[in-house]
Design an enzyme around this catalytic site. Sequence first.
Site, PDB file in Angstrom:
ATOM      1  N   ASP A  96      42.636  22.585 -17.594  1.00 16.84           N
ATOM      2  CA  ASP A  96      43.151  23.862 -17.902  1.00 16.84           C
ATOM      3  C   ASP A  96      44.376  23.985 -17.883  1.00 16.84           C
ATOM      4  OD1 ASP A  96      43.357  26.647 -18.202  1.00 16.84           O
ATOM      5  OD2 ASP A  96      42.256  27.364 -16.605  1.00 16.84           O
ATOM      6  N   SER A 133      40.434  34.327 -15.095  1.00 19.63           N
ATOM      7  CA  SER A 133      41.762  34.290 -15.652  1.00 19.63           C
ATOM      8  C   SER A 133      42.630  35.434 -15.046  1.00 19.63           C
ATOM      9  CB  SER A 133      41.622  34.296 -17.139  1.00 19.63           C
ATOM     10  OG  SER A 133      42.982  33.903 -17.800  1.00 19.63           O
TER      11      SER A 133
END
Length: 691
Positions: A616, A532
């Site tokens: 995602d 991330s």
Amino acid sequence: MNYPVTAKVDTVDTYFGTEVKDPYRWLEDDRSIETEAWVKDQNKTTFGYLEKIPFRNDLKNRLEKLWNYEKLGSPRKRGNYTYFYKNDGLQNQYVVYRKKDEKEPEVFLDPNTFSEDGTTSLSGLNFTKDGSLAAYLISEGGSDWRKAIVLNVVTKEIIEDTLVDLKFSGVSWKGNEGFYYSSYDKPKGSELSAKTDQHKVYYHKLGTPQKTDALIYGGTPLEKHRYIGASVTEDNNYLVISASISTSGNKLFIRDLKDPNGLLIPVVEDTESDNYVIDNVGSKLYIVTNRNAPNQKIVTVDAKNPQQENWIDFIPETENVLSPNTGGGYIFTEYMVDAISNVFQYDYDGKLVREVQLPGLGSASGFGGEKEDKEFYFSFTNYNTPGSTYKYNVENGSCELYWKPEIDFKPEDYESKQVFYPSKDGTKIPMIITYKKGLKLNGKNPTILYGYGGFNVSLTPSFSITNAVWMEQGGVYAVSNLRGGGEYGKKWHDAGIKTQKQNVFDDFIAAAEYLIANKYTSKEYLAIRGGSNGGLLVGATMTQRPDLMQVALPAVGVMDMLRYHTFTSGAGWAYDYGTAEDDSKMFEYLKGYSPVHNVKMGTAYPATLITTGDHDDRVVPAHSFKFAAELQKKQKGDNPTLIRIETNAGHGAGTPVSKTIEQYADIYGFTLFNMGYTELPNKSVLKDFKK
């Protein structure tokens, strides 16, 4: 490597008079057949490579064997039952059990039955105060969008229609009548990538259709915020609403639920600080804040006049970061001391009762419960100690081991060492290095350096099965507590944001240089990893210093810093990053380190395995797609630059165990293979496999 050809388009954006080409813009369309075909082609290439790694299956077998032990969450009492999460070993999702008195536990919710492939997960479970009703949230395919289902706890029967389209939301009950939740309007484009930036709080009354749910806050231009949360105090007397425009700083409001005509009263009217109500006694509110207290403190105030000028310090700020919780009629303050937990117990008059004696140096969590609880449970872990559960008596402070896992791993054979190294500007950065005892400092140890460095997130010691498998193979696992994180409070966080973001990359680079200089490893045996915001960290570090590491492992990373804010809730990350639309200075700064925009033709980059999920919807996979396309086009030399795209998977939460095991077998296999290994460094752990 023969990579699939990635088509280019002539897309050009202009920022403050500067033209920026975006040749792979088409990969942002997650619904197009062209993107779908590209994903299939990339996966075919990637898995074709991974399948040739001779010890890939050995790693998978070892991960499965080590993973296959019973795991137990900390029990919590709700109504007449005590609930706990349990996984028998290799179940894709944890199962919720419950126990009444001395009877045998029974299954309450089994998320493994939600879908055939285990990709539908349980993402929240909330009970009414009396424990008679529960609402649970599910996520499908790893998406941040949720559905809410309400149960009669006694019969386990679903009592009304499923609520849909919740996002970044908890469930907070108001008595047994209904609950508050948060959501966005469903976007007109792709729900996996289209922008969502006006959060709204609703109240759902049981027995009524969702379309009639009352809008409580967030529906007007004046109330527009990207993240809004609602919670009801334990005594059911107050509604608390937090409203934020980014991931740091929030406004705070309360409403007296005893007054049918009660209005939302502002407690904090700007977003310059982080604030939340931790508890109340009657009209006396206990508020945690970092306003004029970067390491956080607790203040009290009367709910009738809750504005800041009336706040009274209750537990003042210290030199260490405070993270408090409540339970059993007491307040428990956890302080991070160089990322290590220290816990103290206070009464509601602010008197120190005792320091809680923890089992060792590491991370303690779960200090909390209902006011009437006389005991509760907490968990303790560190990098070489699997998480164990302890029972704590709130009156006498006694602590006893409740549950310890039986795992095929010997923590006593491993050790952790905390070091402090200087970054580029001289700032001391802590790093914990964990490895098998007897490690030789010869520069030849395969090493993974992990980091995050953002969003006030603190990396504290915790056990991981995957890290255990890595260390069994003689691997070193190093975690650096970079600026941008929360380990030393708001000042530490702010030292790694916007035009200070380079500090984070410098801290990570210095960590790698420390490990090499002190012979833990060398360039040929070093891998860097992060996910991330940590994926951005890896992307920026490998493009700035491609000479420093042998392997790069960016996961679900934020790679296009000029466009990140145009997807889903990305605009909310602007406190940390700034945006390319702010001004010319911010644009130039972002462009200067944006991984997608800093891959240079003819440069030898490390062997790279990018990982992402096609569902995602937090950091959309287009970030990783574009970065992979740039690397494959411009890489010089033989190091592979591959992308592994998990299908029907999201940002990470709720990923089935089976998929996680396969993913880590590939990541570790790729890493060791590109460090020159043709067989596992430590084959002895494989000797008891049944072939």
